[in-house]
Design an enzyme around this catalytic site. Structure first.
Site, PDB file in Angstrom:
ATOM      1  N   GLY A 154       0.800  -1.211   0.000  1.00  0.00           N
ATOM      2  CA  GLY A 154       0.000   0.000   0.000  1.00  0.00           C
ATOM      3  C   GLY A 154       0.834   1.262   0.000  1.00  0.00           C
ATOM      4  N   SER A 155       2.022   1.217   0.584  1.00  0.00           N
ATOM      5  CA  SER A 155       2.882   2.404   0.599  1.00  0.00           C
ATOM      6  C   SER A 155       3.305   2.776  -0.814  1.00  0.00           C
ATOM      7  CB  SER A 155       4.123   2.147   1.467  1.00  0.00           C
ATOM      8  OG  SER A 155       3.763   1.981   2.817  1.00  0.00           O
ATOM      9  N   PRO A 387      -4.337  -6.606  -1.624  1.00  0.00           N
ATOM     10  CA  PRO A 387      -4.763  -8.011  -1.533  1.00  0.00           C
ATOM     11  C   PRO A 387      -4.184  -8.741  -0.326  1.00  0.00           C
ATOM     12  CG  PRO A 387      -4.179  -7.453  -3.794  1.00  0.00           C
ATOM     13  CD  PRO A 387      -3.775  -6.283  -2.947  1.00  0.00           C
ATOM     14  N   TYR A 417      14.805  -1.731 -23.667  1.00  0.00           N
ATOM     15  CA  TYR A 417      15.260  -3.115 -23.533  1.00  0.00           C
ATOM     16  C   TYR A 417      14.189  -4.006 -22.918  1.00  0.00           C
ATOM     17  CZ  TYR A 417      16.067  -2.584 -18.498  1.00  0.00           C
ATOM     18  OH  TYR A 417      15.907  -2.393 -17.152  1.00  0.00           O
ATOM     19  N   SER A 437      11.397  -4.727 -11.751  1.00  0.00           N
ATOM     20  CA  SER A 437      11.201  -6.172 -11.662  1.00  0.00           C
ATOM     21  C   SER A 437      10.275  -6.518 -10.499  1.00  0.00           C
ATOM     22  CB  SER A 437      12.544  -6.866 -11.467  1.00  0.00           C
ATOM     23  OG  SER A 437      13.398  -6.601 -12.552  1.00  0.00           O
TER      24      SER A 437
END
Length: 617
Positions: A154-155, A387, A417, A437
């Site tokens: 959430g942050s 969630p 890329y 990522s």
């Protein structure tokens, strides 16, 4: 499948691993499928790890070392983990996690998808797109117009919310430089008080100039201080301070609005504050409403915040609205029928009975204000939802939803890329979010949970209902309960009737009027009811605590303190009250038989803790 066909007990491993065989069955199935997938990818390829490799001495030693370390890992986890699965644990915002969500995470983890780029994770990236659409539908945003994605927590979602607001609200100033004909005749005040929709419509007229507009927006570092104040309730999560720091708005531009004695933002004070700022020529960048505050479980009156926005918009004052529903967002499912329409208030009780949302016909939830607040979320510009809280999904899984997917262009970046500008969604998923990522396993976990439990009254509505009813059982049980400790009577006092699953309470000696003494008693109790290294299995009731202090809460706790028998003079002297905080998420204690069994044990545990505090032998 309707709510009556959904059995929540079939979806959790269970406090005593009651569904162990089911979990093992599907765990094995998923692993076998993955193993066969590896074997069947170019079956003509010969195995690289051969039998003679496995017969090597160092192979066996390495395998033995792995077993040794994994055994040590298991010991550490079993001896130093909190028993979130047990109804004895009423502490932080987690409980039993859904079996399908755990299995979904495990299965996708084997494929190690990186959801920043479609080419790295086509399966789980598509799942995240579908989860984002689920979020948008849950919040009442138009199909195909609203958009969302999973974040770490959430942050991060809150940071994205203020990022959207900052960049969007700075675009009109950029227009005055790049394409002044779009905003001809508008003063700087008018440029800083345009609605999200109005800004997006103007940007849509000059798509070829989007990059130039973004270059001249707040992302350049210009005009950030002109954007004005970011208003939050006193019950704000601390992530808003971090977000303002990181985004360059600065902590001086974050102001807390008073809350009522129900710990909801006081919208009359909000309107007055915005008007006072406007009189000084200071815009309001945005307002945050909280749905499920972390300390009280309070639900701000989102409908009243929206009403203030719409009222002031007619006077040329417009601000961004973000709803921080990290905790309470999933609860909107309890208001949506099978077709995801918001259920009329006078039909709710009948629907709850029809779908088995509450086991007890006497359970009265929600209040009128809470109902209207959840309904009005659809009018906000963006929403945070986690969630890994009321979605009963493993960490880490947060999320953000925006009302209009055109908003994404204001924050987008393109890394060639990873993805190419102009590619179709979900290929661009990573271009429209803060993170790089990220685990595809998280998306698979949430996706699996949503497919088994629809985000309406037939699925998550029933799960949310179980938690709410369990919280009300606990709230009712605590109010006025007394314990005899030696010659003293210790009485329990609830903070307020909860809007959501948080039950806050204190102990006080009967007749005590010393606030410092009451605070010490409750802190001492917390010391006995919190995790202590080495004492986990001797602790039969675990909860958490917090302090409501004047710097953060003003005098909003005063009425509660008075109800505990403490005078206003004492409050003025101490300026804080120590609260015990129980986050009641267990999906099992809505059942009165289960509830009574565990409350008998918790009652005994409380008595023992109080006896120890008072050194009664």
């Amino acid at each position: 499948m309707n709510g009556q066909d959904l059995n929540l007990k079939a979806l959790f491993l269970g406090p005593k691993s009651e569904n162990k065989e089911t979990f093992e069955k599907y765990l094995k199935m998923l692993f076998e499928d993955h193993s066969e997938w590896r074997k069947n990818y170019h079956p003509e390829d010969m195995p690289i790890i051969k039998k003679n490799d496995m017969n090597e001495k160092d192979f066996g030693m390495t395998s033995d070392k792995m077993e040794e370390v994994l055994t040590e890992l298991s010991v550490k986890l079993r001896s130093k983990s909190l028993p979130w699965h047990s109804p004895r644990f009423l502490g932080h915002m987690n409980s039993e996690t859904l079996m399908p969500a755990i299995l979904g995470y495990f299965a996708a983890m084997l494929y190690n998808g990186n959801n920043v780029a479609y080419e790295s994770s086509p399966g789980t990236s598509q799942m995240e797109e579908e989860v984002g659409a689920d979020f948008a539908r849950l919040m009442g945003y138009k199909d195909g117009i609203g958009w969302g994605h999973i974040s770490a927590d959430g942050s991060i979602a809150n940071l994205e919310g203020i990022w959207y607001a900052r960049n969007l609200k700075s675009l009109p100033l950029a227009m005055s430089e790049v394409c002044p004909e779009l905003v001809a005749g508008k003063t700087e005040w008018e440029l800083l008080n345009m609605s999200t929709e109005e800004i997006l419509d103007l940007v849509a007229k000059v798509p070829e100039k989007l990059d130039d507009l973004k270059d001249k927006s707040a992302r350049s570092g210009k005009n950030i201080q002109k954007l004005g104040k970011w208003l939050v309730p006193q019950t704000k999560h601390y992530s808003w301070l971090k977000a303002a720091d990181i985004i360059g708005l600065g902590l001086d531009n974050v102001e807390a609005v008073e809350v009522t004695d129900k710990f909801r933002m006081n919208t009359e004070v909000l309107e007055k504050k915005i008007r006072e700022l406007a009189a000084q020529g200071i815009p309001t960048l945005g307002v945050v409403g909280v749905v499920g505050s972390t300390e009280e479980g309070a639900v701000d009156d989102i409908h009243k915040i929206i009403a203030v926005r719409d009222k002031l918009a007619k006077e040329g004052i417009h601000f961004y609205v973000h709803v921080d529903a990290a905790y309470g967002g999933y609860a909107r499912s309890i208001f949506l029928d099978e077709d995801y329409n918001f259920i009329a208030k006078d039909e709710l009780k009948e629907k709850y009975l029809e779908h088995g949302v509450f086991l007890n016909k006497e359970t009265e939830w929600p209040s009128d204000d809470t109902y209207e607040a959840f309904k009005a979320i659809s009018e906000a510009d963006s929403v945070t939802i986690d969630p890994h809280k009321m979605g009963y999904v493993p960490y880490s899984a947060g999320g953000i939803v925006i009302k209009d997917k055109r908003m994404r262009d204001s924050i987008s970046y393109f890394a060639t890329y990873v993805f190419e500008k102009g590619m179709d969604i979900p290929a661009l998923l990573g271009a429209f979010m803060l993170e790089g990522s990220k685990a595809g396993a998280t998306a698979a976990s949430v996706w699996t949970a949503h497919r088994i439990l629809p985000l309406n009254i037939t699925g998550y509505g029933k799960l949310i209902g179980a938690g709410i009813e369990g919280a009300y059982n606990f709230y009712t049980y605590l109010e006025g309960k007394e314990f005899k400790v030696g010659d003293k009577t210790i009485k329990m006092h609830n903070l307020t009737r909860p809007d959501f699953n948080m039950v806050d309470f204190v102990f006080n000696e009967e007749g005590n009027t010393d606030l410092a003494k009451m605070n010490k008693l409750n802190h001492d109790f917390y010391d006995e009811a919190s995790y202590v290294d080495g004492g986990l299995y001797n602790n039969d009731f675990i909860t958490s605590h917090t302090d409501f202090a004047v710097p953060d809460y003003g005098n909003s706790p005063l009425n509660f303190v008075k109800r505990c028998g403490i005078t206003e003079k004492e409050w003025d002297k101490e300026e804080k009250v120590t609260i015990l905080r129980a986050c009641v998420l267990s999906p099992f204690i809505n059942d009165k038989e289960v509830f009574n069994e565990y409350m008998d044990k918790i009652h005994t545990a409380i008595q023992k803790k109080l006896d120890k505090i008072y050194d009664v032998r």
